[in-house]
Design a protein around this motif. Structure first.
Motif, mmCIF file in Angstrom:
data_model
loop_
_atom_site.group_PDB
_atom_site.id
_atom_site.type_symbol
_atom_site.label_atom_id
_atom_site.label_comp_id
_atom_site.label_asym_id
_atom_site.label_seq_id
_atom_site.Cartn_x
_atom_site.Cartn_y
_atom_site.Cartn_z
ATOM 1 N N GLN A 69 0.827 -1.203 0.000
ATOM 2 C CA GLN A 69 0.000 0.000 0.000
ATOM 3 C C GLN A 69 0.865 1.258 0.000
ATOM 4 O O GLN A 69 0.490 2.285 -0.578
ATOM 5 N N PRO A 74 -1.252 3.381 4.666
ATOM 6 C CA PRO A 74 -1.315 1.946 4.934
ATOM 7 C C PRO A 74 -1.987 1.568 6.252
ATOM 8 O O PRO A 74 -2.693 0.568 6.326
ATOM 9 N N THR A 96 -5.732 1.940 5.863
ATOM 10 C CA THR A 96 -6.190 0.895 4.940
ATOM 11 C C THR A 96 -6.261 -0.458 5.630
ATOM 12 O O THR A 96 -7.237 -1.207 5.477
#
Length: 363
Positions: free
Chosen positions: A126, A177, A180
């Protein structure tokens, strides 16, 4: 004259021996870039140095003056990039360690100078640090990837707690990240995610964030890698107490130090040691001439768990027997120093088989 000539020859014969005796293995000059003095970064460095020592490099690691750069938060991408540029342009480093996503991205963008080994990155894919099949996108850059560590630990946490509403703290504009991954595990686990986005480095940011999250009736909380939760920082214990008083279960990704001081669950110290040894092996390969991008970067291992039974009892949580049997560390009360023990008693009380662990008896 003959005597002087003989003495001269003898001295000449000894000179290579003396010089050879002084020459040891070359030192590894290592630089470090980190976005803050978060203790997760300190644990990563300690694990790395432990791994280097275990591999015979105890006295061969040198951090030159000014080569360890720690930036204060809040910081801007421009500040981080400038720090990365200064470090890569030094010309006297054999390897640079990048700690955390922000530092790793900045060093990745420089694409020059000493080879880079990135550690403590939540989601390298990511973050744009690795490409297809998890291979680094740059020949002079690599990142240690702890495959599925977040997912596996969240699965265990959800199994124990049965999360309904999970709270987490992130920076105001954080959408990278960490966010996410949190959204991913919330979706997979079928629970609600509550994010507090006010972590701006202010002294009272943690207390303010906790009050805001508790007002949303969270029943679980991910302890962030912030110094306000560092067990050595005054006031950190009060934050854990406030969560326990409201019957909020806590997951500590920094592991043993926080579980020892009252968090419910987290990776044990064994996980950090394993990651440190792997990082050291990667570093030694790079120092030996291996291209960083050619190394195997993924590390997969069964979760090494630390659990605090005193906290579980306070929260009214029954920890599954199979988790107790597989845990590396079981704390029976808060803040006790570890002693070696055997969890055969737990097995005899209903589990099957025996397992060894580090036990932490109460008073």
């Amino acid at each position: 004259m003959r005597r002087l000539l003989a003495i001269g020859l003898f001295v000449l014969m000894l000179m290579p021996v003396a010089a050879g005796a002084q020459v040891g293995p070359p030192a590894a000059r290592i630089g470090i870039l980190q976005a803050s003095d978060a203790w997760s970064h300190r644990l990563a460095v300690e694990g790395f140095l432990h791994g280097m020592a275990e591999s015979g490099w105890r006295d061969r690691v040198v951090i030159p003056d000014g080569a360890r750069v720690t930036l204060d938060v809040p910081l801007t991408p421009e500040t981080m990039q400038a720090a990365a540029r200064r470090l890569t342009s030094r010309g006297d480093l054999d390897l640079i360690l990048a700690l955390g996503t922000a530092a790793s991205r900045a060093l990745f963008a420089e694409d020059g100078g000493a080879p880079v080994l990135a550690l403590d990155v939540v989601n390298p894919g990511q973050a744009g640090l690795v490409g297809g099949e998890s291979h680094p996108k740059r020949a002079n850059f690599t990142v240690l990837q702890l495959t599925r560590q977040w997912n596996d630990m969240f699965h265990l946490f959800h199994e124990v707690v049965n999360i309904r509403r999970l709270g987490a703290m992130v920076a105001e504009h954080e959408n990278g990240p960490i966010v996410t991954k949190l959204r991913e595990v919330a979706r997979d686990g079928g629970f609600q995610l509550e994010l507090y986005r006010g972590m701006d480095g202010a002294p009272d940011a943690c207390e303010t964030g906790l009050r805001s999250l508790l007002a949303t009736h969270i029943d679980a909380f991910v302890i962030p890698s912030l110094n306000c939760f560092d067990p050595d920082v005054p006031g950190s214990a009060a934050l854990l107490e406030a969560l326990a008083d409201r019957h909020v279960a806590t997951l500590a990704f920094e592991g043993t130090p926080l579980v020892q001081h009252g968090a419910l669950l987290g990776p044990s110290a064994t996980a950090a040691e394993r990651a440190g040894v792997k990082a050291a092996q990667m570093a030694i390969s790079i120092l030996g001439g291996a291209p960083p991008g050619s190394l195997e970067t993924e590390m997969t291992f069964a979760p090494s768990v630390a659990v605090n039974l005193a906290t579980a009892g306070r929260l009214g949580i029954d920890v599954p027997m199979d988790l107790l049997l597989s845990a590396d560390q079981v704390f029976l009360s808060r803040g006790m120093q570890p002693t070696t023990g055997n969890r055969g008693a737990a097995a005899r009380s209903g589990g099957q088989g025996t397992a060894k662990a580090t036990m932490h008896p109460g008073s």
